[in-house]
Write a protein that holds these residues in place. Structure first.
Motif, PDB file in Angstrom:
ATOM      1  N   GLU A  19     -17.324  12.069 -16.046  1.00  0.00           N
ATOM      2  CA  GLU A  19     -15.932  11.634 -15.912  1.00  0.00           C
ATOM      3  C   GLU A  19     -15.206  12.416 -14.837  1.00  0.00           C
ATOM      4  O   GLU A  19     -14.262  11.915 -14.219  1.00  0.00           O
ATOM      5  N   CYS A 265      -7.700  25.405 -13.194  1.00  0.00           N
ATOM      6  CA  CYS A 265      -7.803  24.365 -14.223  1.00  0.00           C
ATOM      7  C   CYS A 265      -7.396  23.029 -13.633  1.00  0.00           C
ATOM      8  O   CYS A 265      -6.580  22.963 -12.700  1.00  0.00           O
ATOM      9  N   ASP A 266      -7.959  21.952 -14.189  1.00  0.00           N
ATOM     10  CA  ASP A 266      -7.401  20.636 -13.893  1.00  0.00           C
ATOM     11  C   ASP A 266      -6.376  20.289 -14.974  1.00  0.00           C
ATOM     12  O   ASP A 266      -6.167  21.058 -15.928  1.00  0.00           O
ATOM     13  N   THR A 267      -5.712  19.160 -14.831  1.00  0.00           N
ATOM     14  CA  THR A 267      -4.613  18.831 -15.738  1.00  0.00           C
ATOM     15  C   THR A 267      -5.095  18.495 -17.142  1.00  0.00           C
ATOM     16  O   THR A 267      -4.282  18.409 -18.074  1.00  0.00           O
ATOM     17  N   LYS A 268      -6.391  18.302 -17.333  1.00  0.00           N
ATOM     18  CA  LYS A 268      -6.937  18.071 -18.673  1.00  0.00           C
ATOM     19  C   LYS A 268      -7.426  19.363 -19.322  1.00  0.00           C
ATOM     20  O   LYS A 268      -7.948  19.337 -20.436  1.00  0.00           O
ATOM     21  N   ASN A 270      -9.824  21.440 -18.168  1.00  0.00           N
ATOM     22  CA  ASN A 270     -11.153  21.906 -17.775  1.00  0.00           C
ATOM     23  C   ASN A 270     -11.017  23.097 -16.831  1.00  0.00           C
ATOM     24  O   ASN A 270     -10.071  23.168 -16.028  1.00  0.00           O
ATOM     25  N   SER A 283     -15.539  22.930 -20.181  1.00  0.00           N
ATOM     26  CA  SER A 283     -14.517  22.245 -20.957  1.00  0.00           C
ATOM     27  C   SER A 283     -13.488  23.267 -21.442  1.00  0.00           C
ATOM     28  O   SER A 283     -13.754  24.480 -21.411  1.00  0.00           O
ATOM     29  N   HIS A 325      -9.039  10.454 -10.606  1.00  0.00           N
ATOM     30  CA  HIS A 325      -8.157  10.796 -11.714  1.00  0.00           C
ATOM     31  C   HIS A 325      -8.128  12.302 -12.007  1.00  0.00           C
ATOM     32  O   HIS A 325      -7.394  12.735 -12.887  1.00  0.00           O
ATOM     33  N   VAL A 326      -8.924  13.075 -11.288  1.00  0.00           N
ATOM     34  CA  VAL A 326      -8.920  14.534 -11.464  1.00  0.00           C
ATOM     35  C   VAL A 326      -7.790  15.127 -10.643  1.00  0.00           C
ATOM     36  O   VAL A 326      -7.677  14.880  -9.442  1.00  0.00           O
TER      37      VAL A 326
END
Length: 333
Positions: A19, A265-268, A270, A283, A325-326
């Protein structure tokens, strides 16, 4: 690197990494200079202008003196990338990490035998006016300020390992290796973490509830000791009496190749870190999702637009394109 050896670049350890990569991840070489290691640290991106500021590793100048160069790279769409300027700043000695700050750049200066280590703000446009923000801890000189990040409340969080002394260009430390928080509004500075071998990279989780700090104690100057730490620690950002502090330190991850240096970090949530074999991605729970393998490893990197990563590989600057989307948490783009 070409499509033919793509399998040697995108190393998948967990299906969730797909993803992040997206259907067609790419990697391309933007710049190369075999004469000096121009692409080592910082990685400060200005999305409106397409400018990327980077710092070199140490190299010998024409007088045989060790120095670090700050470069501005133009990454305008439709034009070939190029270093537009090499910036000499008398205040910033042995520049290292950096971050977008108050319309400019906040650089970490590791210092020299007779110049201070600390935090310096530099304009990102000529004449590159520079001013010191913080150069000591209550009168005691910092060791070699390495990396920095900004909290939404305006406070500056930064790491201060003793690499300058390890590498022979700073005096003997007068402070322990530590992590600090500085509030420019009140001029309050305090240590928020110690007991870390060589605190190096630092970043916040997207919700600012966690601080990640890389410990690169495995490498001290020219020596490497594999029995020492090459890990990422996670701390909870707690509050007591209206003030933030760090609590519940836990081992988040241990690098299996080299040391974990720069971290983002990314916005999710990770977590990405530059390691001895490239960029490793975990993660939020600490599961290794995958690696982006780049020969020679990555010291630092930064996110660009929509899945872009600019990876600093010493003599080479790479552009990675992950899934659109990252987004990097630092700028949210």
């Amino acid at each position: 690197m070409t499509a033919e050896n793509a399998a040697d670049i995108w190393r998948i350890y967990n299906p969730a990494f797909n993803e992040i990569l997206g259907p067609k991840p790419t990697i391309g070489l933007l710049l190369q200079n075999d004469e000096i290691p121009f692409a080592h640290e910082a990685g400060v991106f200005f999305p409106d202008t397409g400018e990327l500021f980077i710092t070199s590793n140490q190299f010998d100048d024409e007088n045989g003196q060790k120095r670090v160069q700050i470069s501005k790279v133009l990454l305008e769409r439709g034009n070939a990338p190029a270093i537009s300027e090499s910036i000499d700043c008398d205040l910033i000695h042995m520049a290292n990490g950096g971050v977008n700050y108050d319309g400019g750049i906040l650089f970490c200066a590791q210092g020299s035998a007779n110049r201070p280590s600390g935090l310096f703000k530099m304009q990102h446009a000529p004449p590159y006016h520079t001013e010191p923000i913080l150069t000591d801890y209550l009168g005691r000189p910092f060791n070699s300020v390495n990396d920095v990040v900004i909290h939404p409340d305006g406070a500056i969080w930064f790491t201060d390992p003793s690499y300058g002394h390890d590498q022979g260009y700073r005096p003997k430390p007068s402070l322990p290796n530590a992590v600090y928080r500085f509030d420019p509004a009140t001029k309050s500075v305090r240590a928020v973490a110690d007991g870390i071998g060589r605190p190096n990279g630092i970043c916040f989780s997207p919700d600012f509830g966690t601080v990640y700090i890389t410990d690169t104690d495995q490498v001290r100057g020219p020596s490497t000791d594999y029995s020492r730490v090459a890990s990422i620690y996670a701390f909870e950002v707690a509050e007591s009496h209206g003030q933030p502090f760090l609590a519940n330190r836990r081992l988040f991850a241990m690098a299996d190749t080299g040391i974990p240096d720069g971290i983002k970090c990314d916005t999710k949530g990770n977590v990405y870190s530059g390691c001895g074999d490239g960029i490793n991605v975990w993660s939020p729970g600490g599961v290794l999702l995958g690696k982006i393998l780049i020969p020679g490893g990555i010291a630092n990197f930064c996110f660009g637009h929509r899945g872009e990563i600019f990876a600093l590989n010493e003599n080479r600057l790479w552009r990675l394109q992950l899934d659109h989307h990252v987004n990097g948490a630092l700028l949210g783009i």
